[in-house]
Design a protein around this motif. Structure first.
Motif, PDB file in Angstrom:
ATOM      1  N   LEU A  44      -0.395   5.317  -4.358  1.00  0.00           N
ATOM      2  CA  LEU A  44       0.744   4.292  -4.349  1.00  0.00           C
ATOM      3  C   LEU A  44       1.812   4.408  -5.341  1.00  0.00           C
ATOM      4  CD1 LEU A  44       2.043   1.944  -2.715  1.00  0.00           C
ATOM      5  CD2 LEU A  44       0.648   0.296  -4.235  1.00  0.00           C
ATOM      6  N   ARG A  50       3.635   7.460  -4.904  1.00  0.00           N
ATOM      7  CA  ARG A  50       4.715   7.550  -3.790  1.00  0.00           C
ATOM      8  C   ARG A  50       6.199   6.873  -4.051  1.00  0.00           C
ATOM      9  NH1 ARG A  50       1.580   5.072   1.062  1.00  0.00           N
ATOM     10  NH2 ARG A  50       3.833   5.366   1.979  1.00  0.00           N
ATOM     11  N   LEU A  51       6.019   5.895  -4.922  1.00  0.00           N
ATOM     12  CA  LEU A  51       6.957   5.055  -5.233  1.00  0.00           C
ATOM     13  C   LEU A  51       7.931   5.738  -6.288  1.00  0.00           C
ATOM     14  CD1 LEU A  51       5.522   1.374  -6.031  1.00  0.00           C
ATOM     15  CD2 LEU A  51       7.581   2.013  -4.518  1.00  0.00           C
ATOM     16  N   GLU A  78       9.037   1.114   3.213  1.00  0.00           N
ATOM     17  CA  GLU A  78       8.347   2.263   3.589  1.00  0.00           C
ATOM     18  C   GLU A  78       6.848   2.411   2.691  1.00  0.00           C
ATOM     19  OE1 GLU A  78      11.441   5.275   2.745  1.00  0.00           O
ATOM     20  OE2 GLU A  78      12.688   4.540   4.268  1.00  0.00           O
ATOM     21  N   VAL A  79       6.915   2.037   1.330  1.00  0.00           N
ATOM     22  CA  VAL A  79       5.764   2.189   0.799  1.00  0.00           C
ATOM     23  C   VAL A  79       4.752   1.099   0.551  1.00  0.00           C
ATOM     24  CG1 VAL A  79       5.078   3.042  -1.788  1.00  0.00           C
ATOM     25  CG2 VAL A  79       7.514   4.010  -0.802  1.00  0.00           C
ATOM     26  N   ARG A 110       9.544   8.558  -4.236  1.00  0.00           N
ATOM     27  CA  ARG A 110      10.818   8.033  -3.376  1.00  0.00           C
ATOM     28  C   ARG A 110      11.855   7.593  -4.356  1.00  0.00           C
ATOM     29  NH1 ARG A 110      12.931   8.808   0.148  1.00  0.00           N
ATOM     30  NH2 ARG A 110      13.121   7.030   1.389  1.00  0.00           N
ATOM     31  N   LEU A 149      12.312   0.933  -0.063  1.00  0.00           N
ATOM     32  CA  LEU A 149      10.953   1.080  -0.850  1.00  0.00           C
ATOM     33  C   LEU A 149      10.009   0.227  -0.470  1.00  0.00           C
ATOM     34  CD1 LEU A 149      12.508   2.016  -4.479  1.00  0.00           C
ATOM     35  CD2 LEU A 149      11.130   3.707  -2.812  1.00  0.00           C
TER      36      LEU A 149
END
Length: 303
Positions: free
Chosen positions: A6, A9-10, A29-30, A13, A26
């Motif tokens: 997690l 991914r943040l 989507e995340v 992005r 954000l």
């Protein structure tokens, strides 16, 4: 690991978005949080990054706390770096309960307040009833943000039979060897917990103190004002405490007779293994041999 993915991914992005990341995108989507206002989305993203950074430190703190915790019954507090109490709980095994708080599977959905925990404080007690009362006292005193119920327990919401709502002293084990806890509860709500030696050596002081408590008097030895936690006592007597020994102060004509009732009950070897009944300052029966119908006993009727 899911939690680390997690954060990764943040970070990825945010890097793709450049100097002015779209926090609403954000969050959607995340984090899976759609339609969040811009400021809320920004805080959610920032919070998620901080929490993920803290995961390993939190796990190490949990290991340290659990290793030091006792395995007996009691109450505990979880505190942040500023010493603020974030959560209060109770358990028959403090170490086991703390391990559930710090289990790694809980990290994904952990509340921010619990993620900031760095220390714990606990108080060992001798019985489940005392743990219930101490927990309620700490919640009322500290108002921890994670606890759901704040404030005194309501009698009406507990479905307690009217016959159990009366002045009573419940005698339960103490964490201190050779002692017992006298848990006094008035029908009007106040409670008092008094530790006393089973030998009766303290009853010259403790007997009259508890007697005055039921008559609304004050005693400099009691200290803080009595808390209105009696619904917890009545509820416990209805359920798990149905076989606990208890005395009715109304069965004593005065402080001296009350002290004698306490002395007899405290001195009986079956005190914490059976529900004993005291009649006329003598042990007359136990849970295995209830008193005859119509006999005035110093215990409440069994639920």
């Amino acid at each position: 690991m899911v939690a680390m993915l997690l954060r990764d991914r943040l970070v990825a992005r945010i890097a793709e978005m450049g100097e002015r990341p779209d926090h609403q995108r954000l969050a959607a989507e995340v984090l899976g949080i759609r339609n969040a206002p811009p400021e809320l989305a920004r805080r959610l993203v920032a919070q998620a990054l901080v929490l993920e950074d803290r995961r390993e430190e939190w796990a190490l703190i949990g290991q340290r706390i659990c290793a030091a915790a006792p395995t007996g019954p009691g109450v505990y507090q979880l505190r942040d770096a500023g010493g603020r109490v974030q959560y209060v709980g109770k358990s028959n095994n403090i170490r086991r309960r703390l391990r559930t708080h710090f289990a790694m599977r809980r990290w994904r959905g952990i509340k921010p307040e619990l993620a900031r925990v760095v220390a714990a404080r606990w108080l060992e007690v001798g019985s489940e009833l005392e743990a219930l009362l101490r927990e309620a006292e700490w919640i009322e005193e500290h108002r921890p943000p994670v606890n759901v119920q704040i404030g005194g327990p309501a009698l009406a919401s507990r479905g307690i039979p009217a016959r159990l709502v009366r002045d009573v002293v419940v005698i339960v084990p103490s964490i201190e060897g050779g002692s017992a806890e006298l848990v006094a509860a008035r029908a009007s709500g106040p409670t008092l917990v008094q530790r006393t030696r089973r030998s009766g050596a303290d009853l010259q002081v403790h007997g009259p103190r508890v007697w005055r408590f039921f008559r609304g008097g004050t005693d400099p030895g009691i200290g803080a004002p009595a808390r209105r936690l009696a619904p917890l006592v009545f509820s416990w007597l209805r359920g798990r405490g149905a076989n606990a020994t208890r005395l009715d102060p109304g069965d004593a004509a005065g402080a001296q007779e009350w002290r004698e009732l306490l002395r007899v009950a405290l001195g009986d070897e079956r005190l914490f293994s059976e529900r004993i009944v005291v009649l006329n300052s003598k042990i007359r029966s136990s849970a295995r041999a209830p008193a005859r119908r119509g006999t005035a006993a110093t215990t409440l009727p069994r639920p």
